[in-house]
Design a protein around this motif. Structure first.
Motif, PDB file in Angstrom:
ATOM      1  N   TRP A 213       0.844  -1.192   0.000  1.00 43.22           N
ATOM      2  CA  TRP A 213       0.000   0.000   0.000  1.00 43.22           C
ATOM      3  C   TRP A 213       0.876   1.237   0.000  1.00 43.22           C
TER       4      TRP A 213
ATOM      5  N   SER B 144       0.823   4.152   1.401  1.00 41.45           N
ATOM      6  CA  SER B 144       1.144   4.836   2.653  1.00 41.45           C
ATOM      7  C   SER B 144       2.135   4.061   3.506  1.00 41.45           C
TER       8      SER B 144
ATOM      9  N   TRP C 102       5.907   8.049  -0.114  1.00 43.48           N
ATOM     10  CA  TRP C 102       4.834   7.821  -1.077  1.00 43.48           C
ATOM     11  C   TRP C 102       4.186   9.133  -1.484  1.00 43.48           C
TER      12      TRP C 102
ATOM     13  N   ILE D 124      -6.565   8.903   3.674  1.00 43.17           N
ATOM     14  CA  ILE D 124      -6.317   8.050   2.511  1.00 43.17           C
ATOM     15  C   ILE D 124      -7.585   7.268   2.122  1.00 43.17           C
TER      16      ILE D 124
ATOM     17  N   HIS E  88      -8.729   6.145  -0.621  1.00 45.51           N
ATOM     18  CA  HIS E  88      -8.553   5.017  -1.541  1.00 45.51           C
ATOM     19  C   HIS E  88      -8.109   3.751  -0.815  1.00 45.51           C
ATOM     20  N   GLU E  89      -7.543   3.883   0.369  1.00 48.44           N
ATOM     21  CA  GLU E  89      -7.148   2.718   1.152  1.00 48.44           C
ATOM     22  C   GLU E  89      -8.177   2.391   2.234  1.00 48.44           C
ATOM     23  N   GLU E  90      -8.773   3.410   2.825  1.00 45.28           N
ATOM     24  CA  GLU E  90      -9.721   3.193   3.914  1.00 45.28           C
ATOM     25  C   GLU E  90     -11.051   2.643   3.411  1.00 45.28           C
TER      26      GLU E  90
ATOM     27  N   PRO F  40     -11.801   1.506  -0.194  1.00 38.19           N
ATOM     28  CA  PRO F  40     -11.463   1.353  -1.621  1.00 38.19           C
ATOM     29  C   PRO F  40     -12.675   1.147  -2.524  1.00 38.19           C
TER      30      PRO F  40
END
Length: 137
Positions: A2, A4, A9, A118, A120-122, A124
């Motif tokens: 990922w 982060s 990043w 974030i 897009h990560e939390e 998706p």
């Protein structure tokens, strides 16, 4: 891995975005290094950041559609920063809503609930759904 979890990043993301905008605006392949570093550094607006915002605004005026996604619980970047960006890059005929448009493109601010820095990560699935819907519209 990922993004982060990888060192620097954020600098990589800033370099990517700056390169894409620079290529579109100038037809060049590499942005000045200081411009990319300025975008990743945070803090006050540098000349490079002002230039980037000006170029984005120009592209929006020429029809570019922009989606800005921001988590309402972002502890790193306040929501007000994204709101200011919407105002800065929107055509002059914008209205006061989160969706601003006019003679050219439009800028849409999507605020994701219960989401931090974030999205897009939390979340998706919701992120991809929102981006897909935006791209299809």
């Amino acid at each position: 891995r990922w993004p982060s979890l990888s060192k620097r990043w954020d600098r990589g993301m800033a370099n990517f975005v700056t390169t894409q905008v620079y290529q579109g605006a100038m037809g060049a392949t590499n942005p000045p290094a200081k411009e990319a570093e300025g975008a990743a550094a945070g803090g006050g607006e540098s000349e490079a950041e002002q230039s980037l915002v000006s170029r984005l605004a120009s592209h929006v005026s020429n029809g570019l559609q922009v989606l800005i996604v921001h988590g309402d619980r972002d502890a790193v970047v306040p929501l007000s920063v994204s709101q200011k960006l919407v105002t800065a890059i929107s055509p002059p005929t914008m209205d006061k809503d989160d969706h601003a448009g006019g003679g050219g493109g439009c800028v849409t601010l999507l605020t994701m609930e219960s989401c931090g820095h974030i999205p897009h990560e939390e979340y998706p699935d919701q992120f991809v759904g929102a981006v897909s819907s935006f791209a299809e519209s």
